[in-house]
Design an enzyme around this catalytic site. Structure first.
Site, PDB file in Angstrom:
ATOM      1  N   SER A   1     -21.055  42.644  14.144  1.00  0.00           N
ATOM      2  CA  SER A   1     -19.869  42.120  13.459  1.00  0.00           C
ATOM      3  C   SER A   1     -19.352  40.863  14.144  1.00  0.00           C
ATOM      4  O   SER A   1     -18.797  39.969  13.492  1.00  0.00           O
ATOM      5  CB  SER A   1     -18.745  43.161  13.469  1.00  0.00           C
ATOM      6  OG  SER A   1     -18.913  44.127  12.478  1.00  0.00           O
TER       7      SER A   1
ATOM      8  N   ASP B   1     -13.325  41.241   4.733  1.00  0.00           N
ATOM      9  CA  ASP B   1     -13.189  42.189   5.833  1.00  0.00           C
ATOM     10  C   ASP B   1     -11.941  43.057   5.621  1.00  0.00           C
ATOM     11  O   ASP B   1     -11.594  43.358   4.473  1.00  0.00           O
ATOM     12  CB  ASP B   1     -13.120  41.411   7.154  1.00  0.00           C
ATOM     13  CG  ASP B   1     -13.806  42.133   8.303  1.00  0.00           C
ATOM     14  OD1 ASP B   1     -13.267  43.167   8.729  1.00  0.00           O
ATOM     15  OD2 ASP B   1     -14.857  41.663   8.756  1.00  0.00           O
TER      16      ASP B   1
ATOM     17  N   HIS C   1     -10.174  44.359  12.706  1.00  0.00           N
ATOM     18  CA  HIS C   1     -11.518  43.803  12.649  1.00  0.00           C
ATOM     19  C   HIS C   1     -11.577  42.426  11.990  1.00  0.00           C
ATOM     20  O   HIS C   1     -12.190  41.486  12.510  1.00  0.00           O
ATOM     21  CB  HIS C   1     -12.418  44.794  11.908  1.00  0.00           C
ATOM     22  CG  HIS C   1     -13.874  44.532  11.993  1.00  0.00           C
ATOM     23  ND1 HIS C   1     -14.531  43.693  11.128  1.00  0.00           N
ATOM     24  CD2 HIS C   1     -14.817  45.011  12.832  1.00  0.00           C
ATOM     25  CE1 HIS C   1     -15.820  43.672  11.427  1.00  0.00           C
ATOM     26  NE2 HIS C   1     -16.028  44.462  12.454  1.00  0.00           N
TER      27      HIS C   1
END
Length: 692
Positions: A402, A160, A222
């Site tokens: 996600s 990520d 994220h």
């Protein structure tokens, strides 16, 4: 969007074409390959084409003509064929064990590749932008944690935007780190690795609190959020969620994004931004395989990213060979399905048949409006309003597939601890066969239920789920005008809850122009969002909590959207309203004297009850003053509703009581307990409601 382009799964992506495979793509169903007996340094059989002509991604010629040079991933039949392919351009990356090389090529180089019989496919290595609680009890992971099944002894890899390794939710459990962050001046790409190089391994290599990602403007949040969902541990941490799905598991953090300064890639006014090359993901997956072969007990690699639109498996994707080899080694590649709202398609690499593809559901087990879905989907998991860790020791609520994918990644770690001798195929089957069936568009996909998979106990099939009403019909928003979308609510009693939830999905070319209100059946207006001229984002996926207790629940509710400016347009993609109102209207006799109870069983509701829960009671009795009323929560706590009053000779009770039940869990069996303290009068509980 082309195969090589990938995004963090929370913004829309464009269509892509899948490379050919040896088997006809006539069925939309995904089939899982039989695991190989040993990893090989050649591509798997189902990736090879029967033609001697390489598959060249459509529009590559036009891209080269426009840009002069572009970055491509070249997949050859064997590693021995790589030098011939590599001579067609400038080598920028080569995998150590798979037959894939990343090149800069011009038109002459592309033409040469197109003639090489040893080349299987050529796809652009195009970067794309990132996309984007209380979900752990919903899937039963709180129960597995209480049973000691925390994923201890397992490791999950998060590929990520890096991870804040010292965040209290993850501290001392990041086992290893790596960074694969290409530098490419042609694409304005620079490294996010803390030491500034395109590759870095070891402590600090993927730490978002170091290097360029330490700048909050870059939005590297994220990866930390995803890691927290999979394996966060909130024990002893002030303000933290209790835990992620597998709080005993360890994490391998792998950074696979670069920083870009080109507005052509980031969007006007959005530079700098973080984007990911497919080649970086390939390097990250190869690192996972290397660690697995070194003895690290990895069970899953999480890719909460993707792009494109695929209705059939994309087994010509250059990532398939690595995903296959990882699967053969016992490591699942868990991939987010994408957030374009496609009803029968997913993104890449979610379309790879050997990946585990995950879509997003709401807390009420509706398919999230933004989630891709269809026959290529393997599992659902919660993906709306998920609270997890973000850098700076903070917490945030995000929506997206996600967020759904790491629920499955964590679940595999928990299952691996509980079933240490099971194969990956058996662990995946356990999640699929014990999940809650979610039906839509003629397809049924299971939403994971970890406690059932691990402990073998399903929730009470007679339990209430939260009443949920939706309108997913597109409604155009006139430029500088107002529009409403309606939902009819029925079957509920009394006023709406103080914790009414409204989810809104709007696409608009400048969402800050929009003023959004909820209109109750009695005409009362509940503001949801004011316009903000500075908010230029295109998409709104937001959940609002509204105290609508001043209005009746039943009737027509409206979402009113007003565009207060000119020039930009859009539409309401859909919205839903959730009203946690529950009831039991079976008559229950009250002994004279004695005690009686009437139950309401709730399931699939996250967290604790609210501070303002409403209990409405209807009892027929010839001397109501004999009666003492209590609400008994699922954890046994008793909340007094009404004391006995010997002087009150009225016959019946028809009353509402407000209770602060926030110390008790929402899901479970709630009981209305009625005690008749004096002999001589009789009656029965006619019914009661609980509004959370």
């Amino acid at each position: 969007m082309a195969l090589a382009a990938t995004v963090l799964t929370t913004t829309p992506a464009h269509a892509a074409v899948a490379p050919p495979t040896t088997s006809p793509a006539t069925s939309p169903a995904k089939t899982k390959p039989t695991p190989a007996t040993s990893p090989k340094a050649t591509i798997s059989t189902d990736q090879q084409t029967t033609s001697t002509t390489p598959w060249i991604e459509p529009q590559l010629g036009a891209r080269v003509a426009a840009a002069g040079k572009i970055r491509v991933n070249v997949l050859s039949k064997t590693r021995a064929d790589l030098p011939d392919a590599a001579s067609s351009g400038q080598v920028v990356q080569q995998l150590s064990r798979f037959p894939l090389v990343t090149l800069h090529v011009d038109q002459a180089g592309l033409d040469r590749l197109a003639k090489l019989p040893s080349v299987v496919s050529v796809t652009e290595d195009r970067p794309v932008p990132p996309v984007l609680a209380q979900s752990v009890p919903l899937i039963g992971a709180d129960k597995t944690r209480e049973a000691g099944k925390t994923g201890a002894g397992s490791v999950v890899a998060i590929l990520d935007t890096g991870v804040a390794v010292n965040h209290p939710f993850l501290q001392e459990r990041v086992l290893d780190e790596a960074c694969f962050s290409p530098i490419d001046a042609v694409y304005s790409a620079t490294s996010l690795c803390p030491d500034g190089t395109p590759e870095q391994e070891g402590p600090g290599a993927a730490d978002t609190d170091q290097g360029p990602c330490a700048d909050p403007a870059l939005d590297c949040d994220h990866g930390t959020h995803v890691a927290g969902i999979a394996a966060g541990d909130g024990e002893g941490v002030t303000g933290a969620p209790p835990a992620g799905v597998a709080p005993g598991a360890e994490v391998v953090a792998i950074q696979v994004f670069s920083m870009f300064t080109s507005e052509d890639l980031c969007g006007v006014g959005a530079a700098p931004c973080v984007l990911s090359f497919t080649s970086a993901q390939l390097a990250g997956l190869e690192k996972v395989l290397e660690l697995k072969e070194e003895g690290v007990p990895l069970v899953a690699a999480n890719l909460s990213l993707g792009g494109g639109q695929y209705t059939v498996a994309c087994d010509g994707d250059p990532r398939k060979a690595v995903i296959d080899t990882l699967r053969a080694a016992g490591v699942a590649t868990v991939v987010a399905a994408g957030n374009d709202g496609y009803g029968a398609a997913v993104a890449a690499p979610a379309c790879v048949s050997s990946a585990i593809t995950v879509g997003a559901t709401t807390d009420q087990d509706g398919v999230a409006a933004f989630s891709n879905r269809g026959a290529l989907l393997d599992l659902f998991a919660p993906g709306v309003s998920i609270v997890s860790s973000v850098p700076g020791g903070q917490w945030a609520s995000l929506n997206g597939t996600s967020m759904a994918a790491p629920h499955v990644t964590g679940a595999l770690a928990v299952l691996s601890q509980a079933l240490p001798d099971a194969s990956l195929a058996q662990l995946e089957a356990a999640l699929k066969t014990t999940g809650k069936a979610i039906a839509y568009n003629g397809v049924t996909t299971p939403r994971i239920q970890v406690d059932t998979a691990v402990l073998g106990k399903a929730p009470d099939p007679g339990a209430w789920t939260t009443p949920y009403f939706e309108n997913m019909k597109d409604t155009a928003i006139p430029d500088h005008g107002t529009v409403s979308s309606s939902i009819a609510v029925s079957g509920l009693l009394g006023s709406a809850p103080a914790t009414t939830e409204v989810y809104v999905d709007i696409h608009h070319t400048w969402r800050g122009e929009l003023k959004i209100d909820l209109i109750a059946p009695d005409g009362k207006v509940y503001p949801l969002q004011a316009n903000d001229p500075n908010d230029s984002a295109d998409i709104l996926h937001e959940t609002y909590q509204v105290n609508a207790s001043a209005s009746t629940a039943n009737g027509t509710w409206k979402l009113r959207v007003q565009d207060v400016e000119w020039l930009d347009t859009g539409y309401i993609d859909g919205w839903w309203i959730r009203m946690p109102c529950f009831g039991n209207w079976d008559d229950t006799a009250v002994p004279d004297p004695g005690s009686a109870e009437s139950s309401i069983v709730l399931a699939w509701i996250n967290g604790n009850a609210p501070t303002r829960s409403r209990v409405h009671v209807e009892i027929e009795h010839t001397w109501r003053g004999d009666l003492k009323l209590d609400l008994v929560a699922p954890d046994g706590k008793v909340y007094a509703l009404r004391a006995a009053d010997p002087k009150d000779g009225t016959d019946n009770i028809n009353e509402s009581y407000w209770v602060n039940a926030s110390a008790s869990p929402a899901s479970g069996t709630w009981r209305l307990r009625v005690e008749d303290l004096a002999k001589g009068d009789k009656g029965f509980i006619n019914g009661w409601t609980l509004t959370l």
